[in-house]
Design a protein around this motif. Structure first.
Motif, PDB file in Angstrom:
ATOM      1  N   ASP A   1       0.823  -1.210   0.000  1.00  0.00           N
ATOM      2  CA  ASP A   1       0.000   0.000   0.000  1.00  0.00           C
ATOM      3  C   ASP A   1       0.859   1.263   0.000  1.00  0.00           C
ATOM      4  OD1 ASP A   1       0.586  -1.113   2.582  1.00  0.00           O
ATOM      5  OD2 ASP A   1      -0.582   0.516   3.464  1.00  0.00           O
ATOM      6  N   ARG A   2       2.058   1.202   0.580  1.00  0.00           N
ATOM      7  CA  ARG A   2       2.955   2.362   0.521  1.00  0.00           C
ATOM      8  C   ARG A   2       3.438   2.600  -0.908  1.00  0.00           C
ATOM      9  NH1 ARG A   2       0.949   4.468   4.885  1.00  0.00           N
ATOM     10  NH2 ARG A   2       1.689   3.540   6.839  1.00  0.00           N
ATOM     11  N   LEU A   3       3.651   1.523  -1.649  1.00  0.00           N
ATOM     12  CA  LEU A   3       4.005   1.674  -3.060  1.00  0.00           C
ATOM     13  C   LEU A   3       2.898   2.383  -3.820  1.00  0.00           C
ATOM     14  CD1 LEU A   3       5.671  -1.679  -4.200  1.00  0.00           C
ATOM     15  CD2 LEU A   3       6.672   0.597  -4.336  1.00  0.00           C
ATOM     16  N   GLN A   4       1.650   2.010  -3.537  1.00  0.00           N
ATOM     17  CA  GLN A   4       0.521   2.668  -4.188  1.00  0.00           C
ATOM     18  C   GLN A   4       0.511   4.159  -3.893  1.00  0.00           C
ATOM     19  OE1 GLN A   4      -2.544   0.004  -2.489  1.00  0.00           O
ATOM     20  NE2 GLN A   4      -3.179  -0.395  -4.589  1.00  0.00           N
ATOM     21  N   GLN A   5       0.775   4.500  -2.641  1.00  0.00           N
ATOM     22  CA  GLN A   5       0.803   5.913  -2.264  1.00  0.00           C
ATOM     23  C   GLN A   5       1.966   6.641  -2.926  1.00  0.00           C
ATOM     24  OE1 GLN A   5       0.359   6.396   2.076  1.00  0.00           O
ATOM     25  NE2 GLN A   5      -0.659   4.407   2.100  1.00  0.00           N
ATOM     26  N   ARG A   6       3.096   5.966  -3.037  1.00  0.00           N
ATOM     27  CA  ARG A   6       4.259   6.568  -3.696  1.00  0.00           C
ATOM     28  C   ARG A   6       3.975   6.848  -5.165  1.00  0.00           C
ATOM     29  NH1 ARG A   6       9.506   5.939  -2.239  1.00  0.00           N
ATOM     30  NH2 ARG A   6       9.717   7.398  -3.975  1.00  0.00           N
ATOM     31  N   LEU A   7       3.321   5.940  -5.844  1.00  0.00           N
ATOM     32  CA  LEU A   7       3.073   6.093  -7.270  1.00  0.00           C
ATOM     33  C   LEU A   7       2.188   7.296  -7.556  1.00  0.00           C
ATOM     34  CD1 LEU A   7       3.631   4.889 -10.039  1.00  0.00           C
ATOM     35  CD2 LEU A   7       1.600   3.462  -9.773  1.00  0.00           C
ATOM     36  N   ALA A   8       1.336   7.659  -6.605  1.00  0.00           N
ATOM     37  CA  ALA A   8       0.405   8.773  -6.809  1.00  0.00           C
ATOM     38  C   ALA A   8       1.075  10.133  -6.623  1.00  0.00           C
ATOM     39  CB  ALA A   8      -0.775   8.643  -5.857  1.00  0.00           C
ATOM     40  N   ARG A   9       2.319  10.142  -6.174  1.00  0.00           N
ATOM     41  CA  ARG A   9       2.980  11.409  -5.867  1.00  0.00           C
ATOM     42  C   ARG A   9       3.926  11.831  -6.989  1.00  0.00           C
ATOM     43  NH1 ARG A   9       4.525  11.516   0.561  1.00  0.00           N
ATOM     44  NH2 ARG A   9       2.505  10.815   1.385  1.00  0.00           N
ATOM     45  N   ARG A  10       4.006  13.123  -7.182  1.00  0.00           N
ATOM     46  CA  ARG A  10       4.928  13.713  -8.154  1.00  0.00           C
ATOM     47  C   ARG A  10       5.559  14.952  -7.531  1.00  0.00           C
ATOM     48  NH1 ARG A  10       3.763   9.543 -10.132  1.00  0.00           N
ATOM     49  NH2 ARG A  10       3.330   9.016 -12.313  1.00  0.00           N
ATOM     50  N   GLY A  11       6.643  15.464  -8.144  1.00  0.00           N
ATOM     51  CA  GLY A  11       7.262  16.690  -7.680  1.00  0.00           C
ATOM     52  C   GLY A  11       7.719  16.610  -6.239  1.00  0.00           C
ATOM     53  N   ARG A  12       7.381  17.624  -5.438  1.00  0.00           N
ATOM     54  CA  ARG A  12       7.783  17.658  -4.045  1.00  0.00           C
ATOM     55  C   ARG A  12       7.235  16.445  -3.284  1.00  0.00           C
ATOM     56  NH1 ARG A  12       6.217  22.780  -0.431  1.00  0.00           N
ATOM     57  NH2 ARG A  12       7.576  23.800  -1.970  1.00  0.00           N
ATOM     58  N   GLY A  13       6.021  16.037  -3.641  1.00  0.00           N
ATOM     59  CA  GLY A  13       5.417  14.886  -2.979  1.00  0.00           C
ATOM     60  C   GLY A  13       6.230  13.620  -3.176  1.00  0.00           C
ATOM     61  N   ALA A  14       6.847  13.473  -4.349  1.00  0.00           N
ATOM     62  CA  ALA A  14       7.667  12.291  -4.610  1.00  0.00           C
ATOM     63  C   ALA A  14       8.913  12.303  -3.730  1.00  0.00           C
ATOM     64  CB  ALA A  14       8.050  12.238  -6.081  1.00  0.00           C
ATOM     65  N   ALA A  15       9.523  13.468  -3.576  1.00  0.00           N
ATOM     66  CA  ALA A  15      10.705  13.574  -2.724  1.00  0.00           C
ATOM     67  C   ALA A  15      10.355  13.289  -1.269  1.00  0.00           C
ATOM     68  CB  ALA A  15      11.323  14.961  -2.869  1.00  0.00           C
ATOM     69  N   GLU A  16       9.218  13.798  -0.815  1.00  0.00           N
ATOM     70  CA  GLU A  16       8.781  13.541   0.556  1.00  0.00           C
ATOM     71  C   GLU A  16       8.494  12.053   0.750  1.00  0.00           C
ATOM     72  OE1 GLU A  16       5.442  16.089   0.967  1.00  0.00           O
ATOM     73  OE2 GLU A  16       6.638  17.906   1.311  1.00  0.00           O
ATOM     74  N   GLY A  17       7.863  11.437  -0.260  1.00  0.00           N
ATOM     75  CA  GLY A  17       7.570  10.006  -0.180  1.00  0.00           C
ATOM     76  C   GLY A  17       8.836   9.174  -0.115  1.00  0.00           C
ATOM     77  N   ALA A  18       9.864   9.593  -0.873  1.00  0.00           N
ATOM     78  CA  ALA A  18      11.134   8.865  -0.865  1.00  0.00           C
ATOM     79  C   ALA A  18      11.787   8.917   0.511  1.00  0.00           C
ATOM     80  CB  ALA A  18      12.070   9.427  -1.921  1.00  0.00           C
ATOM     81  N   GLY A  19      11.604  10.036   1.216  1.00  0.00           N
ATOM     82  CA  GLY A  19      12.156  10.159   2.559  1.00  0.00           C
ATOM     83  C   GLY A  19      11.361   9.379   3.586  1.00  0.00           C
ATOM     84  N   GLN A  20      10.038   9.326   3.391  1.00  0.00           N
ATOM     85  CA  GLN A  20       9.167   8.658   4.353  1.00  0.00           C
ATOM     86  C   GLN A  20       9.110   7.154   4.141  1.00  0.00           C
ATOM     87  OE1 GLN A  20       5.173  10.219   4.267  1.00  0.00           O
ATOM     88  NE2 GLN A  20       4.651   9.345   6.264  1.00  0.00           N
ATOM     89  N   TRP A  21       8.961   6.739   2.878  1.00  0.00           N
ATOM     90  CA  TRP A  21       8.857   5.317   2.534  1.00  0.00           C
ATOM     91  C   TRP A  21       9.802   5.014   1.375  1.00  0.00           C
ATOM     92  CZ3 TRP A  21       3.437   7.364   2.032  1.00  0.00           C
ATOM     93  CH2 TRP A  21       2.803   7.399   3.284  1.00  0.00           C
ATOM     94  N   PRO A  22      11.096   4.958   1.606  1.00  0.00           N
ATOM     95  CA  PRO A  22      12.048   4.730   0.513  1.00  0.00           C
ATOM     96  C   PRO A  22      11.819   3.388  -0.166  1.00  0.00           C
ATOM     97  CG  PRO A  22      13.119   4.508   2.650  1.00  0.00           C
ATOM     98  CD  PRO A  22      11.761   5.075   2.918  1.00  0.00           C
ATOM     99  N   ALA A  23      11.928   3.392  -1.482  1.00  0.00           N
ATOM    100  CA  ALA A  23      11.736   2.176  -2.274  1.00  0.00           C
ATOM    101  C   ALA A  23      13.082   1.528  -2.571  1.00  0.00           C
ATOM    102  CB  ALA A  23      11.012   2.499  -3.579  1.00  0.00           C
ATOM    103  N   HIS A  24      13.026   0.238  -2.830  1.00  0.00           N
ATOM    104  CA  HIS A  24      14.192  -0.520  -3.293  1.00  0.00           C
ATOM    105  C   HIS A  24      13.813  -1.204  -4.597  1.00  0.00           C
ATOM    106  CE1 HIS A  24      16.482  -0.194   0.534  1.00  0.00           C
ATOM    107  NE2 HIS A  24      15.262  -0.122   1.046  1.00  0.00           N
ATOM    108  N   TYR A  25      14.768  -1.271  -5.493  1.00  0.00           N
ATOM    109  CA  TYR A  25      14.555  -1.950  -6.766  1.00  0.00           C
ATOM    110  C   TYR A  25      15.309  -3.270  -6.715  1.00  0.00           C
ATOM    111  CZ  TYR A  25      14.225  -2.719 -11.816  1.00  0.00           C
ATOM    112  OH  TYR A  25      13.960  -3.240 -13.064  1.00  0.00           O
TER     113      TYR A  25
END
Length: 325
Positions: free
Chosen positions: A90-114
């Protein structure tokens, strides 16, 4: 740009988790399938299985790709987010919905791994015609030579059946099962030639509503009580057979008075705005279902549950609470 990513190679369901000679096994992650391309000039593309450009939503993956990968690389893998010691879809879903500043904030809050499991292009060469075993060796060399770390992770792979079965113990952390790949198999875009085994378990839930008609329901909506005594929605079934639907129709009773889900709307599925037309029923019938291990943060089943049988011997208060196994 002189090359493009191939279509993703796809999977077919496997009934048993057995690893046979000539095949390799990899863990199957609960995340987003994604392909990653790094082109000369600093262009990075992170795209979904359906071809959606997800690069802007995951700036930490783009930054890691630019910093660590050669500028002519094509990878296949899975995007995942860890939270509280398990994978959090569900955090991935929330991350995908974010762009711009929201994407940077999401990366800090819920960092993804590939988590990378295949190498399809490198150093000007198309590797899709190579057998899996040779591509895997090249992928491992890529990680070793460039010391890839942090946001880029190498997916484990094994030909040892004991090791593969051991990975099935990771389901508590959100691992869905195993993926099987033939050692001599090329990467064939769009082909369903890999195999996947999903861990499934049998559990119980309460029928709170149906789609279709009460006499012949097509699917059932399942609930469980939480610790406060509220009936929470936990998932939906697969399409019922006509025979099983008629059997359920004989025991279900239409809702009388105020239903716990009165006024609720239910989505027809992830990624769609369409809602379900449901018939509320008295939450008095317990259904035994088979479900896989994928859950969202609220404990709901992420994939449809397969009905097994009606538990006429079981009271609704004996059903596990919402959020429990």
């Amino acid at each position: 740009m002189s090359w493009t990513l191939p279509e993703p190679m796809l999977t077919l369901a496997a009934d048993i988790p057995d690893l046979t000679p000539g095949w390799a096994a990899e863990p199957k992650w609960d995340g987003y399938r994604a392909q990653l391309a790094v082109h000369p000039g600093g262009r990075v593309l992170l795209r979904s299985r359906q071809g959606t450009d997800m690069t802007a939503a995951f700036p930490e993956i783009r930054a890691a790709a630019l910093a660590q990968l050669p500028a002519d690389t094509g990878l296949d893998g899975e995007l995942v987010v860890w939270e509280h010691g398990r994978l959090a879809f569900d955090r991935l879903q929330q991350r995908l919905a974010r762009r711009g500043r929201g994407a940077a904030e999401g990366a800090g809050q819920w960092p993804a791994h590939y988590v990378v499991f295949d190498l399809v292009h490198t150093d000007g060469a198309d590797l899709t015609g190579w057998p899996y075993e040779r591509r895997r060796a090249a992928l491992e060399a890529l990680f070793t030579d460039h010391r890839l770390e942090a946001s880029l992770t190498l997916c484990p792979s094994t030909t040892d059946p004991a090791v593969a079965r051991g990975w099935l113990e990771w389901t508590a952390a959100g691992l869905e099962g195993l993926c099987f790949k033939r050692l001599d198999q090329p990467y064939t875009g769009g082909a369903r030639a890999w195999r996947k085994y999903k861990v499934r378990t049998t559990t119980e839930a309460i029928i709170g509503a149906v789609t279709g008609t009460l006499g012949a329901p097509r699917t059932v909506l399942l609930g469980r009580y939480d610790a406060a005594g509220r009936l929470q929605y936990v998932g939906r079934s697969t399409t019922l057979s006509a025979r099983f639907g008629r059997t359920l129709g004989d025991v279900l009773v239409p809702s009388a008075g105020v239903h716990p889900w009165q006024g609720w709307t239910f989505s027809a599925g992830w990624g769609t705005q369409r809602t379900l037309d449901v018939v509320l029923v008295e939450p008095a019938v317990v259904l035994e279902v088979a479900v896989d291990v994928a859950r969202d943060a609220a404990g709901r089943f992420r994939h449809p549950a397969r009905p097994h049988r009606i538990r006429t011997d079981m009271d609704v208060l004996q059903v596990p609470l919402s959020g429990e196994a």
